[in-house]
Design a protein around this motif. Structure first.
Motif, PDB file in Angstrom:
ATOM      1  N   GLY A  37     -68.622  40.473  59.756  1.00 13.77           N
ATOM      2  CA  GLY A  37     -68.932  40.355  58.348  1.00 13.77           C
ATOM      3  C   GLY A  37     -69.464  38.956  58.115  1.00 13.77           C
ATOM      4  N   VAL A  38     -70.627  38.833  57.482  1.00 10.28           N
ATOM      5  CA  VAL A  38     -71.268  37.532  57.319  1.00 10.28           C
ATOM      6  C   VAL A  38     -71.601  37.309  55.849  1.00 10.28           C
ATOM      7  CG1 VAL A  38     -73.147  36.011  58.051  1.00 10.28           C
ATOM      8  CG2 VAL A  38     -72.287  37.757  59.628  1.00 10.28           C
ATOM      9  N   VAL A  39     -71.270  36.119  55.358  1.00  9.86           N
ATOM     10  CA  VAL A  39     -71.649  35.709  54.005  1.00  9.86           C
ATOM     11  C   VAL A  39     -72.508  34.459  54.142  1.00  9.86           C
ATOM     12  CG1 VAL A  39     -70.870  34.962  51.733  1.00  9.86           C
ATOM     13  CG2 VAL A  39     -69.543  36.669  53.005  1.00  9.86           C
ATOM     14  N   PHE A  40     -73.763  34.548  53.704  1.00  6.86           N
ATOM     15  CA  PHE A  40     -74.700  33.444  53.823  1.00  6.86           C
ATOM     16  C   PHE A  40     -74.610  32.541  52.592  1.00  6.86           C
ATOM     17  CE2 PHE A  40     -76.459  36.996  56.252  1.00  6.86           C
ATOM     18  CZ  PHE A  40     -76.677  36.396  57.487  1.00  6.86           C
ATOM     19  N   GLN A  41     -75.360  31.423  52.649  1.00  4.01           N
ATOM     20  CA  GLN A  41     -75.372  30.508  51.510  1.00  4.01           C
ATOM     21  C   GLN A  41     -75.950  31.183  50.270  1.00  4.01           C
ATOM     22  OE1 GLN A  41     -77.003  26.607  52.317  1.00  4.01           O
ATOM     23  NE2 GLN A  41     -76.047  26.502  54.327  1.00  4.01           N
ATOM     24  N   GLU A  42     -76.940  32.049  50.453  1.00  2.02           N
ATOM     25  CA  GLU A  42     -77.488  32.844  49.359  1.00  2.02           C
ATOM     26  C   GLU A  42     -76.948  34.273  49.480  1.00  2.02           C
ATOM     27  OE1 GLU A  42     -79.153  31.589  46.916  1.00  2.02           O
ATOM     28  OE2 GLU A  42     -79.100  29.618  47.877  1.00  2.02           O
ATOM     29  N   PRO A  43     -76.694  34.949  48.351  1.00  2.78           N
ATOM     30  CA  PRO A  43     -76.076  36.278  48.418  1.00  2.78           C
ATOM     31  C   PRO A  43     -76.875  37.322  49.195  1.00  2.78           C
ATOM     32  CG  PRO A  43     -75.857  35.366  46.212  1.00  2.78           C
ATOM     33  CD  PRO A  43     -76.758  34.437  46.972  1.00  2.78           C
ATOM     34  N   ARG A  44     -78.218  37.223  49.171  1.00  5.07           N
ATOM     35  CA  ARG A  44     -79.077  38.132  49.925  1.00  5.07           C
ATOM     36  C   ARG A  44     -78.808  39.598  49.603  1.00  5.07           C
ATOM     37  NH1 ARG A  44     -80.113  35.611  55.988  1.00  5.07           N
ATOM     38  NH2 ARG A  44     -80.510  33.459  55.320  1.00  5.07           N
ATOM     39  N   LEU A  45     -78.813  39.904  48.311  1.00  3.98           N
ATOM     40  CA  LEU A  45     -78.621  41.279  47.866  1.00  3.98           C
ATOM     41  C   LEU A  45     -79.968  41.959  47.678  1.00  3.98           C
ATOM     42  CD1 LEU A  45     -75.900  40.606  45.137  1.00  3.98           C
ATOM     43  CD2 LEU A  45     -75.551  41.198  47.550  1.00  3.98           C
ATOM     44  N   LEU A  46     -80.021  43.268  47.885  1.00  2.00           N
ATOM     45  CA  LEU A  46     -81.241  44.030  47.636  1.00  2.00           C
ATOM     46  C   LEU A  46     -81.398  44.224  46.130  1.00  2.00           C
ATOM     47  CD1 LEU A  46     -80.927  46.763  50.427  1.00  2.00           C
ATOM     48  CD2 LEU A  46     -82.273  44.648  50.474  1.00  2.00           C
ATOM     49  N   PRO A  47     -82.454  43.669  45.534  1.00  2.00           N
ATOM     50  CA  PRO A  47     -82.559  43.691  44.064  1.00  2.00           C
ATOM     51  C   PRO A  47     -82.755  45.081  43.472  1.00  2.00           C
ATOM     52  CG  PRO A  47     -84.567  42.818  45.052  1.00  2.00           C
ATOM     53  CD  PRO A  47     -83.571  42.945  46.156  1.00  2.00           C
ATOM     54  N   TRP A  48     -83.238  46.038  44.275  1.00  2.00           N
ATOM     55  CA  TRP A  48     -83.476  47.387  43.761  1.00  2.00           C
ATOM     56  C   TRP A  48     -82.286  48.316  43.960  1.00  2.00           C
ATOM     57  CZ3 TRP A  48     -85.925  45.110  47.900  1.00  2.00           C
ATOM     58  CH2 TRP A  48     -85.623  45.635  49.163  1.00  2.00           C
ATOM     59  N   ARG A  49     -81.171  47.763  44.455  1.00  2.00           N
ATOM     60  CA  ARG A  49     -79.949  48.540  44.658  1.00  2.00           C
ATOM     61  C   ARG A  49     -78.852  48.015  43.751  1.00  2.00           C
ATOM     62  NH1 ARG A  49     -80.311  53.168  48.076  1.00  2.00           N
ATOM     63  NH2 ARG A  49     -81.844  52.737  49.714  1.00  2.00           N
ATOM     64  N   VAL A  67     -73.121  47.252  48.685  1.00  2.00           N
ATOM     65  CA  VAL A  67     -71.906  47.229  49.517  1.00  2.00           C
ATOM     66  C   VAL A  67     -71.856  48.447  50.435  1.00  2.00           C
ATOM     67  CG1 VAL A  67     -69.384  47.279  49.481  1.00  2.00           C
ATOM     68  CG2 VAL A  67     -70.638  45.848  47.843  1.00  2.00           C
ATOM     69  N   ARG A  68     -72.168  49.623  49.901  1.00  2.00           N
ATOM     70  CA  ARG A  68     -72.086  50.844  50.696  1.00  2.00           C
ATOM     71  C   ARG A  68     -73.123  50.881  51.812  1.00  2.00           C
ATOM     72  NH1 ARG A  68     -68.690  54.764  49.197  1.00  2.00           N
ATOM     73  NH2 ARG A  68     -67.805  54.777  47.085  1.00  2.00           N
ATOM     74  N   LEU A  69     -74.276  50.272  51.615  1.00  2.00           N
ATOM     75  CA  LEU A  69     -75.284  50.227  52.671  1.00  2.00           C
ATOM     76  C   LEU A  69     -74.766  49.465  53.885  1.00  2.00           C
ATOM     77  CD1 LEU A  69     -78.581  49.625  50.656  1.00  2.00           C
ATOM     78  CD2 LEU A  69     -78.091  51.570  52.151  1.00  2.00           C
ATOM     79  N   ALA A  70     -74.002  48.406  53.630  1.00  2.00           N
ATOM     80  CA  ALA A  70     -73.442  47.618  54.740  1.00  2.00           C
ATOM     81  C   ALA A  70     -72.234  48.296  55.357  1.00  2.00           C
ATOM     82  CB  ALA A  70     -73.056  46.226  54.243  1.00  2.00           C
ATOM     83  N   PHE A  73     -66.372  42.102  53.397  1.00  2.00           N
ATOM     84  CA  PHE A  73     -65.021  42.628  53.609  1.00  2.00           C
ATOM     85  C   PHE A  73     -65.013  44.143  53.730  1.00  2.00           C
ATOM     86  CE2 PHE A  73     -63.371  38.487  52.469  1.00  2.00           C
ATOM     87  CZ  PHE A  73     -62.220  38.416  53.236  1.00  2.00           C
ATOM     88  N   ALA A  74     -65.971  44.823  53.088  1.00  2.00           N
ATOM     89  CA  ALA A  74     -66.011  46.280  53.152  1.00  2.00           C
ATOM     90  C   ALA A  74     -66.258  46.772  54.575  1.00  2.00           C
ATOM     91  CB  ALA A  74     -67.090  46.821  52.219  1.00  2.00           C
ATOM     92  N   VAL A  75     -66.882  45.945  55.383  1.00  2.00           N
ATOM     93  CA  VAL A  75     -67.127  46.289  56.783  1.00  2.00           C
ATOM     94  C   VAL A  75     -65.819  46.336  57.564  1.00  2.00           C
ATOM     95  CG1 VAL A  75     -68.298  45.491  58.900  1.00  2.00           C
ATOM     96  CG2 VAL A  75     -69.438  45.277  56.692  1.00  2.00           C
ATOM     97  N   GLU A  76     -64.745  45.749  56.990  1.00  2.00           N
ATOM     98  CA  GLU A  76     -63.463  45.563  57.683  1.00  2.00           C
ATOM     99  C   GLU A  76     -63.700  44.811  58.992  1.00  2.00           C
ATOM    100  OE1 GLU A  76     -60.345  48.831  56.559  1.00  2.00           O
ATOM    101  OE2 GLU A  76     -62.137  49.836  57.357  1.00  2.00           O
ATOM    102  N   PRO A  77     -64.198  43.589  58.868  1.00  2.00           N
ATOM    103  CA  PRO A  77     -64.664  42.856  60.059  1.00  2.00           C
ATOM    104  C   PRO A  77     -63.523  42.371  60.947  1.00  2.00           C
ATOM    105  CG  PRO A  77     -64.730  41.422  58.146  1.00  2.00           C
ATOM    106  CD  PRO A  77     -64.376  42.802  57.633  1.00  2.00           C
ATOM    107  N   ASP A  78     -63.841  42.274  62.230  1.00  2.00           N
ATOM    108  CA  ASP A  78     -62.953  41.608  63.175  1.00  2.00           C
ATOM    109  C   ASP A  78     -63.202  40.112  63.163  1.00  2.00           C
ATOM    110  OD1 ASP A  78     -61.633  43.979  64.618  1.00  2.00           O
ATOM    111  OD2 ASP A  78     -63.759  44.467  64.694  1.00  2.00           O
ATOM    112  N   LEU A  79     -64.417  39.712  62.791  1.00  2.00           N
ATOM    113  CA  LEU A  79     -64.756  38.309  62.600  1.00  2.00           C
ATOM    114  C   LEU A  79     -65.546  38.180  61.311  1.00  2.00           C
ATOM    115  CD1 LEU A  79     -64.950  35.344  63.502  1.00  2.00           C
ATOM    116  CD2 LEU A  79     -67.058  35.951  64.732  1.00  2.00           C
ATOM    117  N   LEU A  80     -65.045  37.345  60.414  1.00  2.00           N
ATOM    118  CA  LEU A  80     -65.724  37.060  59.154  1.00  2.00           C
ATOM    119  C   LEU A  80     -66.300  35.653  59.241  1.00  2.00           C
ATOM    120  CD1 LEU A  80     -66.357  37.737  56.141  1.00  2.00           C
ATOM    121  CD2 LEU A  80     -64.135  36.711  55.590  1.00  2.00           C
TER     122      LEU A  80
END
Length: 214
Positions: A52-64, A70-73, A116-123
């Protein structure tokens, strides 16, 4: 630019990497998560582990919508888990909103929810609270602590803020100026939420002294 760096994280540990601007903190994270392959050395991740990765910018798809992002990931995420996750992050009322309708703080919450929705082993978190006001940062820190406490997740936080590191991490790695190397490794024994102001001040001074005398 990075020098020789080597460290290992325990299962469920929250570690923070701090260091001066431009020393290579983000490059280190990109190497660990597999986005930068131009390096010498090796990275060992949990077998079959989810990232699970969180970047400096949210990087969300604007058309979703928020929920679709969240569900796409995390297409495997169940409704019960998502509902609880959105509630923890204050997103329950924004599930049908689009990124353009959100403040930067809400967009960062969506990025956390997606990871977090990915239930990551490494965040892996790359300065996830940068450019936010102090009050909002404090609320997001509390929410992040709640999430990693509810489901212990091996976490690597990249931050320029010593205060953020000592409030969130179980262990802190201090990097030198470029070419970066680890010049101090500071474990924090007492659990998050129980650390006194005096203890935090001692850790803060230890890190600042190490940075000064590198």
């Amino acid at each position: 630019m990075l020098g020789e760096i080597s460290f290992a994280l325990a299962n469920g540990e929250v570690a923070a990497v701090v260091g001066p601007s431009g020393c290579g903190k983000t490059t280190l994270l990109r190497i660990i998560v597999g986005l930068d392959r131009d390096f010498e050395g090796s990275v060992v991740l949990p077998a079959h582990g989810r990232l699970g990765v969180v970047f400096q910018e949210p990087r969300l798809l604007p058309w979703r919508t928020v929920e679709d992002n969240v569900r796409l990931a995390a297409p495997q995420a169940g409704e019960t888990m998502l509902t609880a996750l959105f509630a923890t992050l204050g997103l329950s009322e924004h599930r049908r909103h689009y990124p353009g309708e959100l403040s930067l703080g809400l967009a960062r919450r969506v990025a956390l929810a997606r990871a977090f929705a990915v239930e990551p082993d490494l965040l892996a978190l790359d300065e996830p609270f940068v450019s936010l006001d102090a009050a909002l940062v404090e609320r997001l820190r509390v929410e992040l602590i709640e999430l990693v406490s509810h489901r212990p997740t091996t976490t690597l936080l990249i931050t320029h803020s010593i205060d953020e590191a000592i409030n969130l991490a179980d262990r802190i790695f201090l990097l030198s100026r470029s070419p970066a190397r680890v010049i101090a490794e500071v474990p924090i024994e007492r659990p998050r939420g129980t650390r006194s102001a005096v203890e935090l001040a001692v850790i803060r001074e230890k890190l600042r002294a190490a940075a000064t005398h590198q």
